[in-house]
Design an enzyme around this catalytic site. Structure first.
Site, short mmCIF file in Angstrom:
data_model
loop_
_atom_site.label_atom_id
_atom_site.label_comp_id
_atom_site.label_asym_id
_atom_site.label_seq_id
_atom_site.Cartn_x
_atom_site.Cartn_y
_atom_site.Cartn_z
CD GLU A 175 -4.85 -7.56 1.96
OE1 GLU A 175 -5.48 -6.83 2.42
OE2 GLU A 175 -3.62 -7.40 2.20
CD GLU A 178 -2.75 -1.35 2.48
OE1 GLU A 178 -2.70 -0.46 3.35
OE2 GLU A 178 -3.24 -2.46 2.57
O1 9MR Z 1 -7.41 -7.79 8.74
C1 9MR Z 1 -6.41 -6.84 9.28
C2 9MR Z 1 -6.93 -6.37 10.74
O2 9MR Z 1 -7.24 -7.58 11.52
C3 9MR Z 1 -6.28 -5.54 11.19
O3 9MR Z 1 -6.78 -4.83 12.40
C4 9MR Z 1 -5.71 -4.26 10.26
C5 9MR Z 1 -4.91 -3.57 10.89
O4 9MR Z 1 -4.12 -2.63 10.03
O5 9MR Z 1 -5.29 -5.01 9.11
C6 9MR Z 1 -6.12 -5.94 8.68
O6 9MR Z 1 -5.60 -6.38 7.23
C7 9MR Z 1 -5.19 -5.33 6.44
C8 9MR Z 1 -3.99 -6.07 5.63
O7 9MR Z 1 -3.09 -6.48 6.32
C9 9MR Z 1 -3.49 -5.14 4.57
N1 9MR Z 1 -4.48 -4.72 3.65
C10 9MR Z 1 -5.70 -4.07 4.33
C11 9MR Z 1 -6.13 -5.23 5.47
C12 9MR Z 1 -7.45 -4.79 5.85
O8 9MR Z 1 -7.05 -3.55 6.53
#
Ligand code: 9MR
Length: 388
Positions: free
Chosen positions: A278, A173
């Protein structure tokens, strides 16, 4: 384990043996000629010649405690990724302290169950420990210091799982929808160069590992143009990049499939493979139709944007299943160029979408429902692909 065998040389028709013979004569029971008996029944079986089918695990799952989810993972998926425990804030909380407890458990789960394992993620502005880019006074460190820290982090984490983790989300990102670079600390201190550096360090740490850039909303033309430029830069400089992760945090109508296809085409034409990462499709109202996963894009809870707390109405469930089926049809059409499709969670109750972009909603974005039952699209996919 030794196989047991009888060496008496005669057939002993004891009662259980007779019962077994009679059962074998019943239609569909042990009859290898029965046309349905060998049909695959799981996602990973039907997709095995297409792409890997992956899923994100939380730590209750990789520790084995969530047995209902573990059963689904073992049955349907052949690749796993850690939803959180490999992010830098978890695995490297202080400069001189790594914490591998949960990451090791996650990797062991994959090894024990013969799954391919994806590493997520090495360099990301979010879930970044406070110390990483600043000195003891909170001032940005110099470019040289940040390079050393990135190198140490990447060498240590990738090196620990060398030969075991198939591929890494090296940078996550870093590019915005308009094509500009996100003003992260990494960018502030090193400029665009932090991305090639991260890929170079990851390759040095495990020359066999596949390396990916991972982002969301890549159907925005500006964003994908910059991603393509990044691919070209890395390739021109001889730095390994295998694929682009296209995070699939989608809605039932947004984005259009055409935009998705165009993005895949652009990446393939630039000479890399695509990973659908994802994946979750929310049927809930999108308050601002921004899409994606920028954690700053939050919205206050209002009852009217949380309409399905007692279950999904049938018409909405049909629309959701059709959307997911259309997406999988698109992925299958592009399967020569797609390495993996990964769901961001096992069942609806596990999903981060229950709290994003609005906290406390009841969402339905994954392939298995809150009772761990497969949704209709799972059955349809298995049926459709078994008939090929
Ligand atoms: O699913 C993840 C969630 O449990 C966390 O709180 C969050 C914190 O940043 O990250 C989520 O996963 C992310 C992923 O690592 C990167 N792309 C976006 C995802 C959703 O936020």
């Amino acid at each position: 384990m030794k196989k047991t065998s009888t060496i008496t040389g005669h057939v002993d028709l004891s009662i259980p043996a007779i019962v077994l013979c009679l059962l074998l004569l019943l239609p569909g029971c042990g009859n290898t000629k029965n046309e349905h008996s060998n049909h695959p029944k799981t996602l990973k079986e039907v997709l095995k010649d297409k792409f890997l089918i992956g899923v994100a695990l939380n730590s209750r799952q990789s520790s084995g405690n969530d047995t209902a989810a573990v059963r689904i993972v073992k049955e349907h998926f052949n690749d796993i990724v850690a939803e959180n425990c490999m992010k830098s804030i978890e695995i490297h909380p202080e400069e001189n302290r790594y914490n591998f407890t949960q990451a090791d458990e996650f990797v062991q789960f994959g090894v024990d169950n013969n799954l391919s394992i994806t590493g997520h993620c090495l360099i990301w502005h979010s879930q970044l420990p406070a110390w990483f880019c600043v000195d003891e006074n909170g001032e940005n460190v110099s470019p040289e210091v940040l390079k050393e820290r990135m190198k140490d982090h990447i060498y240590t984490v990738v090196g620990r799982y060398k030969g075991v983790i198939r591929g890494w989300d090296v940078v996550n990102e870093a590019i915005l929808e308009d094509g500009s670079y996100r003003e992260s600390k990494f960018y502030e201190i090193l400029g665009e160069e932090f991305i090639p550096l991260a890929f170079q360090y990851a390759h040095e740490a495990d020359p066999e590992a596949e390396l990916y850039y991972n982002d969301y909303n890549e159907w925005y033309p500006g964003k994908r143009e910059t991603v393509v430029r990044l691919i070209n830069t890395l390739k021109k400089r001889g730095i390994r990049i295998d694929g682009i992760g296209m995070q699939g945090h989608l809605g039932v109508t947004n984005p259009a499939l055409e935009a998705y296809q165009e993005t895949i085409d652009d990446y393939v034409n630039a000479g890399v493979k695509v990973l659908i990462t994802e994946l979750d499709v929310s049927p809930l109202p999108e308050p601002r139709r921004i899409g994606g996963a920028n954690l700053a894009d939050r919205e206050a809870y209002r009852k009217e944007i949380d309409p399905y707390t007692d279950g999904l109405p049938e018409d909405v469930a049909i629309e959701w299943n059709n959307r997911m089926m259309d997406l999988f049809d698109l992925f299958l059409k592009n399967s020569d160029n797609i390495l993996r499709v990964t769901m961001w969670g096992v069942s609806d109750g596990d999903s981060w979408k229950n709290n994003f972009p609005v906290s406390g909603r009841t969402d339905y974005p994954l392939l298995f429902d809150r009772d761990h039952q497969p949704k209709e699209v799972v059955t349809r996919l298995i049926q459709q692909l078994s008939e090929y």
